[in-house]
Design a protein around this motif. Structure first.
Motif, PDB file in Angstrom:
ATOM      1  N   LEU A 253      -7.646  -1.133  -1.350  1.00 15.48           N
ATOM      2  CA  LEU A 253      -6.993  -1.806  -0.225  1.00 15.48           C
ATOM      3  C   LEU A 253      -7.773  -3.055   0.170  1.00 15.48           C
TER       4      LEU A 253
ATOM      5  N   GLY B 286       1.337   7.207  -0.353  1.00 14.87           N
ATOM      6  CA  GLY B 286       0.522   6.084   0.106  1.00 14.87           C
ATOM      7  C   GLY B 286      -0.851   6.498   0.577  1.00 14.87           C
TER       8      GLY B 286
ATOM      9  N   PHE C 207      -1.322   4.986   3.815  1.00 15.40           N
ATOM     10  CA  PHE C 207      -0.708   3.672   3.991  1.00 15.40           C
ATOM     11  C   PHE C 207       0.810   3.854   3.927  1.00 15.40           C
TER      12      PHE C 207
ATOM     13  N   ALA D 142       0.661  -1.899  -0.044  1.00 16.03           N
ATOM     14  CA  ALA D 142       1.119  -0.518  -0.204  1.00 16.03           C
ATOM     15  C   ALA D 142       1.109  -0.091  -1.661  1.00 16.03           C
TER      16      ALA D 142
ATOM     17  N   VAL E 172      -2.383   0.591  -3.171  1.00 16.54           N
ATOM     18  CA  VAL E 172      -2.892   1.895  -2.755  1.00 16.54           C
ATOM     19  C   VAL E 172      -2.116   3.010  -3.453  1.00 16.54           C
TER      20      VAL E 172
END
Length: 391
Positions: free
Chosen positions: A58, A248, A251, A281, A284
Motif C-alpha cells: 500500500l 482487500g 482496504f 485497492a 493490496v
C-alpha cells in the motif's frame, strides 16, 4: 431545549470503544487496553491488522498513483483480475468498493443476460436469513422486514424462500426463474452453512432449468472456510459470484466474478464505478490473493479451525446453560446461545475479547486467518472467563 442532531448519522448503536492501533489479532483501545479481536472487522481483516506485506504494498502504491478512473487501463486491476481468473471458475471480473455494490452488479448481470436472450425471466430466488447488503436492490433481495421496513416500494423480481425447505425450492425453481442467489454460509443469518449435497443439488436444478446460480461469498470467501471460496467444498462452480470483505485485507474492495456465458450481456456502457478497481485497492488485493493462495496457507487455516472448534465445543459442554452448540466452517464459526447473545458479547468484551452478534441468537467468531494456536487458546480462555462472569 432539543438536543442537536448528531453530526454523524446515528444509524449504528456503537460500542463505546475507540481503537487506535492494531497488530495481527490484537487491537489497542484509546485507554491502552488490549483486546483479542475475533471479529476481524466482520471478516474483513483476513490477514489481521497491519499485516507487514499489505502495509508495504500500500505504501509503495500510494507513493506512485492513487486514482485515474476507469477511463484508462489500470495495470494493478488487470493483474488482480487475472489472478482471480487463474484461481477460480471465473473467466472475467469487475471490481467494486463493497459487497453491496457487488450484489447490485450481480443482479444487473442476471437481468441483462436474460434480456439479451429475449427471454422475460426476471425472478431471482433468495432465502430467508440472507444478507446481501443495504442498497435498495440488496434489501429487496433479502426481503426481511428488519431491513426493508420504511424503505418501500421495493425493487420487484425477488422471491424469498424458507431456508432449508427443499420442497419449496423445487416448486419455485422452474423454467421461468432467472437465477438463484444464495450464501454458501450465511453470516448475518447466524453462521448457517448450506450442506454440500444441497449446494450440489441446487447446481443440478439450475442446470436443468437454465437458471443462473449466483453465490454470495462476501463473508464466507477468501479462505474463511478453509478453501479459497466456500463452494469449492461441494465441488461445484457458480455462474456469478460476489466477493468483498477479506479480498482487500481491510482496504475497501469488492468484485463480481463470472463465466463469460453469464457475463455476455455486460458490454461497454452497461456498468461502471468511479473508484472500483483503483490502483490502491487492487495492489493490496493482489497481495492478499497471493498470500492466501500460497502453498500451505489454507492447510494452516484448516488446522487452526479444527483446534478452535474443539476448544469451543469444550466451552459449550462446560456451560450448557449459556451455549447450545458450535456451528460453521473453517474460521467462520458461531456459538448458538441459550442466554441472550448480546449479553455474552458484552461479557466477552469485559474479558477483553471481541465477538459480533448474528441472527438466531448466535455470536460470530471470525478471527484473522493468521491467528496463532496460542491466540486461539487465549481467546477461548477469555470466553470461558466471560461465561463464568455470567453465572
Amino acid at each position: 431545549m432539543t438536543a442537536p442532531f448528531p453530526a454523524l448519522l446515528p444509524t449504528y448503536n456503537r460500542t463505546p470503544l475507540s481503537f487506535i492501533r492494531g497488530e495481527g489479532s490484537w487491537l489497542v483501545e484509546a485507554s491502552g487496553a488490549r483486546y483479542l479481536d475475533l471479529t476481524s472487522g466482520i471478516a474483513v481483516n483476513a490477514l489481521g491488522h497491519a499485516h507487514p506485506a499489505l502495509v508495504e504494498v500500500l505504501h509503495e502504491q500510494a507513493q506512485a498513483l492513487w486514482h485515474v478512473s476507469n477511463l484508462y487501463r489500470i495495470p494493478a486491476q488487470e493483474a488482480l483480475a487475472q489472478a482471480l481468473v487463474d484461481q477460480t471458475f471465473a473467466e472475467t471480473a469487475f471490481f467494486t468498493n463493497s459487497g453491496t455494490e457487488a450484489a447490485e452488479l450481480a443482479i444487473k448481470m442476471v437481468r441483462k443476460y436474460w434480456s439479451d436472450k429475449g427471454d422475460a425471466r426476471t425472478t431471482i430466488l433468495t432465502f430467508e436469513g440472507a444478507f446481501h447488503g443495504r442498497s435498495t436492490g440488496a434489501i429487496a433481495a433479502a426481503g426481511s422486514e428488519k431491513m426493508t421496513k420504511g424503505f418501500g416500494p421495493l425493487m420487484p423480481g425477488f422471491k424469498t424462500l424458507p431456508w432449508g425447505d427443499h420442497d419449496a425450492l423445487r416448486a419455485a425453481l422452474d423454467d421461468t426463474v432467472a437465477a438463484v442467489m444464495i450464501e454458501p454460509v450465511q453470516g448475518e443469518g447466524g453462521i448457517r452453512p448450506l450442506p454440500d449435497q444441497c449446494l450440489r443439488g441446487l447446481r443440478d436444478l439450475c442446470d436443468q432449468t437454465g437458471a443462473l446460480l449466483v453465490l454470495d461469498e462476501v463473508q464466507c470467501g477468501m479462505g474463511r472456510t478453509g478453501k479459497l471460496f466456500a463452494h469449492e467444498w461441494a465441488g461445484i462452480t457458480p455462474d456469478i459470484m460476489m466477493v468483498a470483505k477479506g479480498i482487500g485485507g481491510g482496504f475497501p474492495l469488492g468484485a463480481v466474478l463470472a463465466t463469460a456465458h453469464a457475463a455476455s450481456g455486460m458490454g461497454a456502457g452497461t456498468h461502471g464505478s468511479t473508484y472500483g478497481g483503483n490502483p490502491l485497492a487492487c495492489a493490496v488485493g493482489a497481495k492478499v490473493v497471493e498470500i492466501i493462495t500460497a502453498d500451505g496457507f489454507l492447510d494452516a487455516v484448516n488446522r487452526k479451525s479444527a483446534l478452535m472448534r474443539q476448544k469451543l465445543e469444550g466451552l459449550v459442554a462446560s456451560h450448557p446453560d449459556l451455549f447450545e452448540d458450535v456451528r460453521g466452517q473453517g474460521l467462520m464459526l458461531g456459538l448458538k446461545c441459550r442466554a441472550p447473545n448480546t449479553d455474552i458479547v458484552k461479557a466477552a468484551q469485559a474479558a477483553f475479547v471481541l465477538t459480533v452478534p448474528a441472527a438466531d441468537n448466535v455470536i460470530r467468531l471470525l478471527p484473522a486467518l493468521t491467528i496463532t494456536e496460542e491466540e486461539i487458546t487465549e481467546a477461548v480462555t477469555r470466553l470461558e472467563n466471560a461465561a463464568q462472569s455470567l453465572h
